[in-house]
Design a protein around this motif. Structure first.
Motif, PDB file in Angstrom:
ATOM      1  N   SER A 316     -44.443  93.735 127.038  1.00  0.00           N
ATOM      2  CA  SER A 316     -43.748  94.668 127.920  1.00  0.00           C
ATOM      3  C   SER A 316     -44.774  95.460 128.727  1.00  0.00           C
ATOM      4  O   SER A 316     -45.933  95.582 128.327  1.00  0.00           O
ATOM      5  CB  SER A 316     -42.876  95.624 127.107  1.00  0.00           C
ATOM      6  OG  SER A 316     -43.678  96.396 126.217  1.00  0.00           O
ATOM      7  N   ALA A 323     -42.100  89.841 123.464  1.00  0.00           N
ATOM      8  CA  ALA A 323     -40.992  88.888 123.401  1.00  0.00           C
ATOM      9  C   ALA A 323     -41.523  87.483 123.579  1.00  0.00           C
ATOM     10  O   ALA A 323     -42.591  87.269 124.165  1.00  0.00           O
ATOM     11  CB  ALA A 323     -39.944  89.202 124.468  1.00  0.00           C
ATOM     12  N   SER A 336     -37.621  89.211 120.128  1.00  0.00           N
ATOM     13  CA  SER A 336     -38.458  90.337 120.523  1.00  0.00           C
ATOM     14  C   SER A 336     -38.468  91.359 119.395  1.00  0.00           C
ATOM     15  O   SER A 336     -37.498  91.469 118.634  1.00  0.00           O
ATOM     16  CB  SER A 336     -37.941  90.978 121.813  1.00  0.00           C
ATOM     17  OG  SER A 336     -36.638  91.460 121.653  1.00  0.00           O
ATOM     18  N   PRO A 351     -39.210  84.890 129.174  1.00  0.00           N
ATOM     19  CA  PRO A 351     -38.560  86.199 129.199  1.00  0.00           C
ATOM     20  C   PRO A 351     -39.243  87.161 130.156  1.00  0.00           C
ATOM     21  O   PRO A 351     -40.449  87.068 130.404  1.00  0.00           O
ATOM     22  CB  PRO A 351     -38.681  86.683 127.747  1.00  0.00           C
ATOM     23  CG  PRO A 351     -39.805  85.906 127.165  1.00  0.00           C
ATOM     24  CD  PRO A 351     -39.858  84.605 127.885  1.00  0.00           C
ATOM     25  N   PHE A 353     -39.498  91.360 131.087  1.00  0.00           N
ATOM     26  CA  PHE A 353     -39.204  92.744 130.719  1.00  0.00           C
ATOM     27  C   PHE A 353     -38.876  93.570 131.951  1.00  0.00           C
ATOM     28  O   PHE A 353     -39.401  93.326 133.040  1.00  0.00           O
ATOM     29  CB  PHE A 353     -40.408  93.379 130.013  1.00  0.00           C
ATOM     30  CG  PHE A 353     -40.474  93.113 128.538  1.00  0.00           C
ATOM     31  CD1 PHE A 353     -39.718  93.859 127.641  1.00  0.00           C
ATOM     32  CD2 PHE A 353     -41.305  92.123 128.038  1.00  0.00           C
ATOM     33  CE1 PHE A 353     -39.784  93.621 126.278  1.00  0.00           C
ATOM     34  CE2 PHE A 353     -41.378  91.869 126.674  1.00  0.00           C
ATOM     35  CZ  PHE A 353     -40.620  92.626 125.791  1.00  0.00           C
ATOM     36  N   VAL A 360     -34.930  93.084 128.100  1.00  0.00           N
ATOM     37  CA  VAL A 360     -35.491  91.744 128.240  1.00  0.00           C
ATOM     38  C   VAL A 360     -34.420  90.845 128.849  1.00  0.00           C
ATOM     39  O   VAL A 360     -33.291  90.800 128.357  1.00  0.00           O
ATOM     40  CB  VAL A 360     -35.928  91.157 126.881  1.00  0.00           C
ATOM     41  CG1 VAL A 360     -36.516  89.766 127.070  1.00  0.00           C
ATOM     42  CG2 VAL A 360     -36.926  92.063 126.193  1.00  0.00           C
TER      43      VAL A 360
END
Length: 420
Positions: A316, A323, A336, A351, A353, A360
């Protein structure tokens, strides 16, 4: 994320283009590409015998070419395609580079998209071309090409010593190096892989093989003092010039920093490591038990494991969350913070963020239909095709770029509405 603030973030859906319509004759249409802001959709189209163009929304590029391929949008929204008209060039928004080459492949973009590069093959020699300017020296073999994040520098693994067929002695003496901006390091190795730039693009690290059995990392041509049974791709710390790389000793994998072990070799596999944005954490995809995959942060594995595969690990923006995708019994999901989503899919993509790190989102496929899922909750509509989602700068809305019933749609939805 500031460049996203100028995009249209008004909630709603609109049809940008009907894919059956174009201002030129189209015999067939190839894979669709959507611009980052969702305002355009493009594809290579066959317009006649041995004649190709690119249709953007409903308008074709001029002129026509014998072939166009590898169509990609840059991060700044420009559209690049490799085009052949006897020789090859790169077209950006329909405008070709002045120079032409024997063959071009593998278009690369700087982080902000302002610089476009690609790989060149000319008269059985290989190298890179940045903004239409090729390396002064091309090589009999080049691979593992990379462009620096600012687009000002380039590097590749190159062969610097001529090798005849079955010339094992020259091979064992070392015939490969790293060329940075077309200039090789002044040292050769048996093999070299995956050159990577540091944060300010002043240094390059790569995997090397000293001998047939000894592997390590070299930084700017200087190998670590320590050798290992095997190594994987190196990674520079985002704020320091330290280099981390997975290493194998006595049959098990760990992590080394500047040649010194920081994660004891206790894993069946360690790879695809990432530093958090600030560099205070180091994570990697690991195999702690034979046949089980998960993530490890600073050497400590998570409890959530998968039997098939783990990939696309993503930190993130604030560095506090992590994740990835996990695959178990042929089905994919997102996990995550050491917890898997309840939903399983035929396919998941990398994925994403939100800028505030709270959410997510991921593109998913189930039974041939695509959609977007946020925090484990799916958007209400399925599509024939969709592209990776993008969050608004404040993280409250999400951009969905999708194709349904032959029409390309641009959708902005509230994150709160999707997650309920």
């Amino acid at each position: 994320m500031s460049e996203y603030s100028a995009w249209d973030w008004g909630i709603g859906s609109r049809t940008v283009a009907d894919l059956s319509e174009c201002d030129c004759d189209v015999e067939w249409r190839e894979e669709n590409q959507a611009s980052p802001d969702g305002e355009k959709v493009a594809a290579v189209v066959k317009t006649g015998e041995g004649e190709f163009s690119v249709c953007v929304n409903n308008t074709c590029w001029e002129p026509r070419y014998e072939r166009i391929w590898y169509l990609r949008y840059s991060p700044d929204g420009r559209l690049a395609g490799l085009a052949c008209d006897g020789d090859w060039t790169l077209c950006v928004d329909g405008e070709p580079w002045e120079e032409t080459y024997g063959f071009l492949f593998n278009t690369l973009f700087s982080k902000d998209g302002s610089v476009i590069a690609c790989c060149v093959a000319d008269s059985m020699t290989y190298g890179m071309v940045l903004e239409g300017v090729a390396w002064e020296t091309l090589f009999p073999n080049a691979n593992n090409f990379i462009l620096s994040s600012d687009g000002k520098r380039s590097a590749a693994v190159v062969q610097t010593v001529p090798l005849g067929q079955a010339d094992v002695f020259k091979f064992k003496d070392g015939a490969y190096s790293v060329a940075v901006d077309g200039t090789p390091w002044n040292v050769n190795f048996v093999n070299v892989w995956t050159p990577r730039f540091n944060a300010d693009n002043s240094s390059v690290a790569a995997q090397i093989r000293h001998t047939l059995f000894d592997y390590t990392i070299a930084v700017d041509g200087k190998p670590w003092a320590e050798n290992f049974n095997q190594v994987w791709e190196p990674l520079f710390h985002p704020a320091k010039n330290s280099v981390a790389a997975p290493v194998r000793l006595a049959g098990k994998w760990g992590m080394a920093l500047d040649g010194k072990i920081i994660w004891q070799p206790s894993f069946f596999q360690v790879w695809q490591q990432q530093f958090s944005p600030s560099g205070d954490k180091l994570a990697a995809i690991v195999c702690p038990k034979y046949g089980r995959w998960t993530l490890a942060v600073d050497g400590t594995p998570w409890n959530t494991t998968f039997g098939d595969m783990v990939m696309d690990m993503t930190f993130s923006p604030d560095g506090k969350r992590l994740a990835a995708l996990g695959k178990q019994d042929g089905k994919w999901t997102v996990f995550s913070d050491d917890k898997a989503w309840n939903s399983n899919y035929d396919m998941c993509y990398a994925p994403v963020f939100s800028p505030d790190s709270n959410h997510v989102a991921v593109r998913v496929e189930k039974k041939g239909r695509f959609t977007i899922a946020v925090d484990g909750k799916e958007y209400g509509q399925g599509f024939d095709q969709c592209f990776d989602p993008t969050f608004s700068p404040d993280g409250s809305r999400i951009l969905i770029r999708a194709i349904v019933d032959g029409k390309y749609q641009r959708i902005v939805e509230s994150v709160a509405k999707i997650i309920g």
